[in-house]
Design an enzyme around this catalytic site. Structure first.
Site, PDB file in Angstrom:
ATOM      1  CB  SER A  30      14.478  -2.452  -7.065  1.00  0.00           C
ATOM      2  OG  SER A  30      15.454  -1.758  -7.804  1.00  0.00           O
ATOM      3  CB  SER A  40      17.846   0.197  -8.949  1.00  0.00           C
ATOM      4  OG  SER A  40      18.017  -1.128  -9.390  1.00  0.00           O
ATOM      5  CE  LYS A  60      15.235  -1.158 -11.763  1.00  0.00           C
ATOM      6  NZ  LYS A  60      15.505  -2.138 -10.711  1.00  0.00           N
ATOM      7  CE  LYS A  98      14.066   1.649  -7.710  1.00  0.00           C
ATOM      8  NZ  LYS A  98      14.830   0.877  -6.685  1.00  0.00           N
TER       9      LYS A  98
END
Length: 331
Positions: free
Chosen positions: A77, A22, A25, A178
């Protein structure tokens, strides 16, 4: 990595391509923020519901702003939020992914390729610690991005979202960025922290002890590396030999700082001009100098002439210099 200068303060296998889960992202958010208004209200299509993996459980027909979807993607997320954002900014998910890869090329991320906007595993979906750090360095220049990833929790309608990044509560100055995890990729963490006007970025890939490792990296980076002025505006940088047998001083046109270890010393090398026919007026651009640390160039600094006054009543500007034909230098 020092976010201001790009200097890598500690590195291990930083160019090894890996699954990135993730943390993908980060690029999704960058592309969205550069192509869409955060205040735009978007109606969630069926295509963005019931998406595999982590989710904020979007419903078909639900109306959310781009900003709210970004919070859902970056804090919680949400893979569904990532798909919704991709469709909000382009005609299809593949078209949005093409924008992601184009942005990676423009940023010089040569070891990065995306197949989707959410980070689900794919053999041709990868990046490196170095590329993720450089991507994050770029993303942190966007104030909206910083506001979102540094938010600890937020309520959006009936949703209460808490940031998955535990460093926000445990590391001094942490500002996001993140987390990521899949079984194949392992734990991925990209983070940033600010102290005393300095901003550092840390990246770990497939690290089961990432919270502690990031905390240790920040203690090392902030304590061992200190910003030092390597160029001071107005300070004489060098004297340029003239064809008339004289020499013409040039000075730095700007301040430059760089994170340095104790005992490190930078060296100034004039790139241009090497020889001067005659000097320009005080303050006019003369050329450039490289700031070297060992064999590596760490900065380039503009040089200006230091000691010839302009005619009475004339203001010397960059445009003045460009349009004058009488100022000549030979390299």
């Amino acid at each position: 990595m020092d976010a201001d200068t790009g200097r890598v303060l500690y590195a291990h296998n930083i160019d090894r391509r890996s699954l990135i889960a993730s943390t993908t992202k980060i690029m999704t958010a960058v592309v969205v923020l550069e192509h869409c208004s955060a205040d735009t209200v978007y109606t969630v299509p069926a295509q963005a519901t019931n998406i595999e993996g982590s989710s904020i459980y979007l419903k078909e027909g639900e109306k959310l702003t781009i900003r709210e979807l970004l919070y859902g993607m970056m804090l919680h997320s949400g893979n569904d939020a990532a798909i919704a954002l991709a469709l909000a900014c382009s005609d299809s998910v593949p078209e949005f992914v093409a924008l992601m890869n184009l942005k990676a090329q423009k940023l010089g991320l040569q070891d990065t390729h995306f197949d989707n906007p959410n980070g689900l595993d794919s053999e041709t979906h990868y990046s490196t610690a170095a590329d993720l750090a450089n991507l994050t360095r770029y993303a942190l220049q966007n104030d909206e991005f910083v506001r979102i990833v540094s938010t600890k929790s937020i309520t959006i309608g009936e949703r209460y979202l808490t940031n998955h990044n535990k460093l926000l509560w445990s590391v001094e100055g942490a500002i996001g960025v993140k987390t990521g995890y899949t079984k194949a990729a392992g734990r991925i963490l990209v983070s940033a922290a600010e102290r005393d006007g300095r901003r550092l970025i840390a990246v770990t890939i497939n690290d089961g002890n990432d919270w502690n490792d990031h905390a240790a990296l920040y203690e090392y980076g902030f304590s061992c590396y200190q910003p030092q002025k390597i160029a001071v505006s107005g300070e004489i940088a060098a004297s340029i030999p003239g064809l008339d047998g004289g020499s013409y001083p040039v000075c730095f046109a700007e301040d430059k700082t760089f994170p340095m270890l104790p005992g490190e010393k930078a060296k100034i090398i004039v790139l241009y001009p090497k020889i001067a026919f005659f000097a320009g007026y005080f303050g006019e651009t003369a050329g450039t100098a490289a700031v070297m640390l060992g064999s590596k160039r760490i900065a380039t600094v503009r040089l200006v002439w230091a000691n010839r006054e302009a005619p009475y009543g004339e203001t010397v500007t960059e445009n003045t210099f460009r349009t004058r034909s009488r100022i000549q230098t030979a390299g």
